[in-house]
Design an enzyme around this catalytic site. Structure first.
Site, PDB file in Angstrom:
ATOM      1  N   GLN A  29       4.293  13.451  32.848  1.00 42.51           N
ATOM      2  CA  GLN A  29       3.745  12.423  33.747  1.00 42.51           C
ATOM      3  C   GLN A  29       4.278  12.494  35.180  1.00 42.51           C
ATOM      4  O   GLN A  29       3.605  12.089  36.109  1.00 42.51           O
ATOM      5  CB  GLN A  29       3.934  11.016  33.178  1.00 42.51           C
ATOM      6  CG  GLN A  29       5.355  10.494  33.215  1.00 42.51           C
ATOM      7  CD  GLN A  29       5.396   8.963  33.144  1.00 42.51           C
ATOM      8  OE1 GLN A  29       4.711   8.368  32.328  1.00 42.51           O
ATOM      9  NE2 GLN A  29       6.180   8.350  34.001  1.00 42.51           N
ATOM     10  N   ASN A  54       9.079  23.863  46.937  1.00 41.35           N
ATOM     11  CA  ASN A  54      10.025  22.760  46.968  1.00 41.35           C
ATOM     12  C   ASN A  54       9.440  21.638  46.121  1.00 41.35           C
ATOM     13  O   ASN A  54       8.250  21.342  46.244  1.00 41.35           O
ATOM     14  CB  ASN A  54      10.159  22.302  48.441  1.00 41.35           C
ATOM     15  CG  ASN A  54      11.305  21.353  48.650  1.00 41.35           C
ATOM     16  OD1 ASN A  54      11.464  20.382  47.926  1.00 41.35           O
ATOM     17  ND2 ASN A  54      12.123  21.644  49.651  1.00 41.35           N
ATOM     18  N   TYR A  88      -0.413  -1.903  38.171  1.00 42.75           N
ATOM     19  CA  TYR A  88      -1.751  -1.881  37.564  1.00 42.75           C
ATOM     20  C   TYR A  88      -2.727  -2.625  38.462  1.00 42.75           C
ATOM     21  O   TYR A  88      -2.321  -3.454  39.283  1.00 42.75           O
ATOM     22  CB  TYR A  88      -1.726  -2.555  36.187  1.00 42.75           C
ATOM     23  CG  TYR A  88      -0.967  -1.766  35.157  1.00 42.75           C
ATOM     24  CD1 TYR A  88      -1.644  -1.020  34.199  1.00 42.75           C
ATOM     25  CD2 TYR A  88       0.413  -1.768  35.144  1.00 42.75           C
ATOM     26  CE1 TYR A  88      -0.952  -0.300  33.242  1.00 42.75           C
ATOM     27  CE2 TYR A  88       1.119  -1.047  34.197  1.00 42.75           C
ATOM     28  CZ  TYR A  88       0.428  -0.312  33.245  1.00 42.75           C
ATOM     29  OH  TYR A  88       1.113   0.400  32.310  1.00 42.75           O
ATOM     30  N   TYR A  93      -0.270   4.129  41.586  1.00 45.79           N
ATOM     31  CA  TYR A  93       0.962   4.057  40.795  1.00 45.79           C
ATOM     32  C   TYR A  93       0.872   4.937  39.560  1.00 45.79           C
ATOM     33  O   TYR A  93      -0.121   4.936  38.850  1.00 45.79           O
ATOM     34  CB  TYR A  93       1.236   2.615  40.363  1.00 45.79           C
ATOM     35  CG  TYR A  93       2.037   1.880  41.390  1.00 45.79           C
ATOM     36  CD1 TYR A  93       3.378   2.177  41.580  1.00 45.79           C
ATOM     37  CD2 TYR A  93       1.454   0.927  42.198  1.00 45.79           C
ATOM     38  CE1 TYR A  93       4.112   1.519  42.544  1.00 45.79           C
ATOM     39  CE2 TYR A  93       2.175   0.258  43.159  1.00 45.79           C
ATOM     40  CZ  TYR A  93       3.517   0.566  43.322  1.00 45.79           C
ATOM     41  OH  TYR A  93       4.241  -0.078  44.273  1.00 45.79           O
ATOM     42  N   ASP A 152      10.469  12.519  34.562  1.00 45.85           N
ATOM     43  CA  ASP A 152      10.083  12.011  33.249  1.00 45.85           C
ATOM     44  C   ASP A 152       8.933  12.894  32.788  1.00 45.85           C
ATOM     45  O   ASP A 152       7.857  12.868  33.375  1.00 45.85           O
ATOM     46  CB  ASP A 152       9.637  10.543  33.401  1.00 45.85           C
ATOM     47  CG  ASP A 152       9.046   9.977  32.115  1.00 45.85           C
ATOM     48  OD1 ASP A 152       8.907  10.734  31.131  1.00 45.85           O
ATOM     49  OD2 ASP A 152       8.709   8.775  32.114  1.00 45.85           O
ATOM     50  N   LYS A 162       7.309   3.950  37.735  1.00 48.06           N
ATOM     51  CA  LYS A 162       8.377   3.660  38.697  1.00 48.06           C
ATOM     52  C   LYS A 162       9.093   4.964  39.061  1.00 48.06           C
ATOM     53  O   LYS A 162       9.117   5.915  38.291  1.00 48.06           O
ATOM     54  CB  LYS A 162       9.364   2.647  38.103  1.00 48.06           C
ATOM     55  CG  LYS A 162       8.929   1.221  38.391  1.00 48.06           C
ATOM     56  CD  LYS A 162       9.274   0.835  39.837  1.00 48.06           C
ATOM     57  CE  LYS A 162       8.620  -0.445  40.313  1.00 48.06           C
ATOM     58  NZ  LYS A 162       7.290  -0.303  40.940  1.00 48.06           N
ATOM     59  N   ASP A 165      14.128   9.475  31.658  1.00 47.00           N
ATOM     60  CA  ASP A 165      14.193  10.529  32.679  1.00 47.00           C
ATOM     61  C   ASP A 165      15.263  11.564  32.353  1.00 47.00           C
ATOM     62  O   ASP A 165      16.365  11.206  31.936  1.00 47.00           O
ATOM     63  CB  ASP A 165      14.503   9.912  34.041  1.00 47.00           C
ATOM     64  CG  ASP A 165      13.405   8.950  34.452  1.00 47.00           C
ATOM     65  OD1 ASP A 165      12.297   9.414  34.718  1.00 47.00           O
ATOM     66  OD2 ASP A 165      13.670   7.730  34.469  1.00 47.00           O
ATOM     67  N   TYR A 185       5.189  10.390  24.471  1.00 48.65           N
ATOM     68  CA  TYR A 185       4.351   9.589  25.367  1.00 48.65           C
ATOM     69  C   TYR A 185       4.565  10.048  26.815  1.00 48.65           C
ATOM     70  O   TYR A 185       5.684  10.322  27.234  1.00 48.65           O
ATOM     71  CB  TYR A 185       4.702   8.108  25.224  1.00 48.65           C
ATOM     72  CG  TYR A 185       3.738   7.229  25.982  1.00 48.65           C
ATOM     73  CD1 TYR A 185       2.415   7.114  25.566  1.00 48.65           C
ATOM     74  CD2 TYR A 185       4.141   6.544  27.119  1.00 48.65           C
ATOM     75  CE1 TYR A 185       1.516   6.334  26.263  1.00 48.65           C
ATOM     76  CE2 TYR A 185       3.252   5.760  27.823  1.00 48.65           C
ATOM     77  CZ  TYR A 185       1.932   5.663  27.391  1.00 48.65           C
ATOM     78  OH  TYR A 185       1.047   4.892  28.096  1.00 48.65           O
ATOM     79  N   ARG A 227       6.007  -2.379  32.789  1.00 51.57           N
ATOM     80  CA  ARG A 227       4.867  -1.892  33.566  1.00 51.57           C
ATOM     81  C   ARG A 227       5.200  -1.775  35.048  1.00 51.57           C
ATOM     82  O   ARG A 227       4.322  -1.896  35.910  1.00 51.57           O
ATOM     83  CB  ARG A 227       3.637  -2.778  33.334  1.00 51.57           C
ATOM     84  CG  ARG A 227       3.210  -2.757  31.870  1.00 51.57           C
ATOM     85  CD  ARG A 227       2.061  -3.698  31.567  1.00 51.57           C
ATOM     86  NE  ARG A 227       1.791  -3.712  30.145  1.00 51.57           N
ATOM     87  CZ  ARG A 227       1.009  -2.837  29.510  1.00 51.57           C
ATOM     88  NH1 ARG A 227       0.435  -1.871  30.189  1.00 51.57           N
ATOM     89  NH2 ARG A 227       0.809  -2.921  28.219  1.00 51.57           N
ATOM     90  N   ASP A 273      16.742   4.062  35.797  1.00 51.77           N
ATOM     91  CA  ASP A 273      15.411   4.106  35.173  1.00 51.77           C
ATOM     92  C   ASP A 273      14.757   2.728  35.242  1.00 51.77           C
ATOM     93  O   ASP A 273      15.445   1.703  35.219  1.00 51.77           O
ATOM     94  CB  ASP A 273      15.511   4.555  33.705  1.00 51.77           C
ATOM     95  CG  ASP A 273      14.121   4.784  33.114  1.00 51.77           C
ATOM     96  OD1 ASP A 273      13.243   5.308  33.827  1.00 51.77           O
ATOM     97  OD2 ASP A 273      13.905   4.427  31.932  1.00 51.77           O
ATOM     98  N   LYS A 274      13.421   2.726  35.323  1.00 50.65           N
ATOM     99  CA  LYS A 274      12.591   1.513  35.391  1.00 50.65           C
ATOM    100  C   LYS A 274      12.835   0.737  36.680  1.00 50.65           C
ATOM    101  O   LYS A 274      12.818  -0.501  36.696  1.00 50.65           O
ATOM    102  CB  LYS A 274      12.839   0.595  34.180  1.00 50.65           C
ATOM    103  CG  LYS A 274      12.638   1.275  32.843  1.00 50.65           C
ATOM    104  CD  LYS A 274      11.187   1.583  32.546  1.00 50.65           C
ATOM    105  CE  LYS A 274      11.035   2.286  31.215  1.00 50.65           C
ATOM    106  NZ  LYS A 274      11.252   3.748  31.283  1.00 50.65           N
TER     107      LYS A 274
HETATM  108  C1  F6R Z   1       9.372   4.270  34.330  1.00 53.55           C
HETATM  109  C2  F6R Z   1       8.383   3.757  33.411  1.00 53.55           C
HETATM  110  C3  F6R Z   1       7.337   2.824  33.870  1.00 53.55           C
HETATM  111  C4  F6R Z   1       5.993   3.269  33.334  1.00 53.55           C
HETATM  112  C5  F6R Z   1       4.923   2.262  33.621  1.00 53.55           C
HETATM  113  C6  F6R Z   1       3.558   2.759  33.203  1.00 53.55           C
HETATM  114  O1  F6R Z   1      10.235   5.075  33.661  1.00 53.55           O
HETATM  115  O2  F6R Z   1       8.412   4.099  32.256  1.00 53.55           O
HETATM  116  O3  F6R Z   1       7.305   2.666  35.255  1.00 53.55           O
HETATM  117  O4  F6R Z   1       5.669   4.512  33.879  1.00 53.55           O
HETATM  118  O5  F6R Z   1       5.280   1.100  32.984  1.00 53.55           O
HETATM  119  O6  F6R Z   1       3.500   2.798  31.837  1.00 53.55           O
HETATM  120  P1  F6R Z   1       2.209   3.232  31.031  1.00 53.55           P
HETATM  121  O7  F6R Z   1       1.913   4.645  31.423  1.00 53.55           O
HETATM  122  O8  F6R Z   1       2.634   3.118  29.624  1.00 53.55           O
HETATM  123  O9  F6R Z   1       1.122   2.298  31.430  1.00 53.55           O
HETATM  124 MG    MG Z   2      11.696   6.585  33.894  1.00 53.99          MG
HETATM  125 MG    MG Z   3       8.618   6.293  32.339  1.00 51.42          MG
END
Ligand code: F6R
Ligand code: MG
Ligand code: MG
Length: 386
Positions: A93, A103, A348, A230, A11, A233, A52, A89, A267, A130-131
């Site tokens: 990341q 690698n 978080y 973290y 991503d 995901k 992604d 956004y 999140r 994803d997620k």
């Molecule tokens: C995975 C994804 C989530 C975010 C997470 C953090 O694709 O999008 O795991 O990375 O919710 O989000 P932010 O950076 O917006 O706090």
């Molecule tokens: Mg993702």
């Molecule tokens: Mg993401």
């Protein structure tokens, strides 16, 4: 002929939050790989699932090849620059380390790859989720490769009924890869004991016991192990070969009708059902539900056919509608109990900070002034026994 299939995903930025990459970003990545693939790749397929982007490559260089990995890494760096220019956004990341060192493993992008002798007919499936995290594939793989209730091939095919070897990784071990090999059917209960904890024990690969060929490869990278915290995901990719000594394509796909609950969504901190979606789907409701897409290919001498979008079928529309209902039911209980992940998996720090502050305010009540009266023992006639 020995063929390697490598898929590397990251991503590196998305539109409107964590929904999907921009077309320009995907185009930038495709152009970079096409410009630099000469003499390296036999074929290529770039797709996106949620936020992604995945680069699927065929070649003959074996797994972990530095040039193939570097090609994908540089494509994602170029994609990051595009994401920054567009104000996407989370630009870059998943590129957690500044410089490439041979690698992409341990640098942020997720990798699934395997080398095998190409069969005369070579079907394989490329999954991207994803997620959610790599443990999301535990249940579907267990059912496809070890449960005859899902896969009749385990009873019908003499080769499949010899069973499979599962390599399972303990993804909580950070400094080294900690793995165990278990063989089905005899180690079935041991396998189930580990796979029931998908945030810790994750299927990394599966091998046929009849032919010793590799059937599946899962990206087991956990971003928080790399970054020390973290960062999102893990959103795992997976390759699964089908037919002959392996489960049929339909047996591999069948478990996705369940819409099983996985870690992820909003999140990265909730439990939500996994929804099988069409290729290139964005996410939506509650930064989820967690999604999985699957492209089926045949490959000959490294050349890929066009993909079949396996979840683009009326059957899966009915599944999606049921998974949407399950998602809504779970969301009705907000942050209570099973709806939110346990403390160790929260993305978080807000809750742990609040708990530390509250801990200081808890008070132990003083011992009661007088001890509770000990009741005299009473006999069967109701009189006190002295
Ligand atoms: C995975 C994804 C989530 C975010 C997470 C953090 O694709 O999008 O795991 O990375 O919710 O989000 P932010 O950076 O917006 O706090
Ligand atoms: Mg993702
Ligand atoms: Mg993401």
């Amino acid at each position: 002929m020995k063929l390697t299939v490598t898929v590397i995903k990251a991503d590196v930025g998305s539109i409107g939050g964590h929904l999907r990459p921009s077309q320009r970003l995907v185009k930038t990545i495709v152009e970079h790989v096409n410009l630099n693939r000469k003499g390296l790749l036999k074929d290529l397929y770039v797709s996106h699932t949620g936020d992604d982007v995945a680069i699927l490559m065929t070649h003959d260089r074996g797994v972990g090849d530095p040039d193939v990995h570097q090609l994908a890494w540089k494509a994602f760096v170029t994609g990051t620059q595009c994401a920054q220019r567009q104000g996407l956004y989370g630009a870059g990341q998943d590129l957690l380390i500044d410089s490439f060192s041979g690698n992409v493993r341990g640098l942020g992008p997720a990798v699934a790859e395997m080398e095998f002798e190409e069969r005369p007919g070579e079907p394989f499936l490329f999954f991207a989720a994803d997620k959610t995290d790599p443990g999301a594939y535990n249940l579907p793989l267990y059912l496809a490769f070890a449960d005859p209730m899902n896969s009749p091939g385990l009873l019908l095919s003499p080769k499949m009924s010899r069973g499979f070897r599962f390599v399972v990784m303990d993804v909580s071990t950070v400094d080294k890869d900690r793995t165990i090999e278990l063989e089905t059917p005899q180690d079935l209960y041991d396998l189930a004991t580990l796979l029931r904890d998908p945030e810790r024990y994750v299927v990394e690969s599966i091998w046929s016991r009849a032919s010793d060929e590799q059937a599946a490869a899962v990206a087991t990278e956990r971003l928080h192990n790399i970054a020390g915290k973290y960062t999102g995901k893990d959103d795992p990719v997976m390759l699964v070969r089908s037919q002959m000594n392996f489960p049929a394509t339909g047996e591999i796909l069948s478990p996705y009708h369940i819409g099983h609950y996985v870690a992820g969504a909003m999140r990265g901190s909730h439990q939500m059902p996994l929804m099988p979606v069409k290729l290139h789907s964005p996410v939506s409701f509650f930064d989820g539900p967690p999604i999985v897409s699957c492209a089926a290919f045949s490959v000959h001498e490294g050349k890929l056919t066009e993909p079949v979008d396996v979840f683009d079928h009326p059957f899966w529309d009915a599944v999606r509608s049921r998974v949407a209902d399950k998602s809504i039911e779970m969301r009705r209980q907000g942050f209570f109990g099973a709806a939110m992940l346990p403390m160790t998996e929260l993305e978080y720090t807000g809750i742990s900070e609040r708990l530390s502050a509250l801990r200081k305010r808890f008070k132990l009540r003083p011992e009661p002034a007088s001890k509770p009266r000990v009741l005299e023992p009473v006999g069967s006639d109701g009189r006190i026994v002295s």
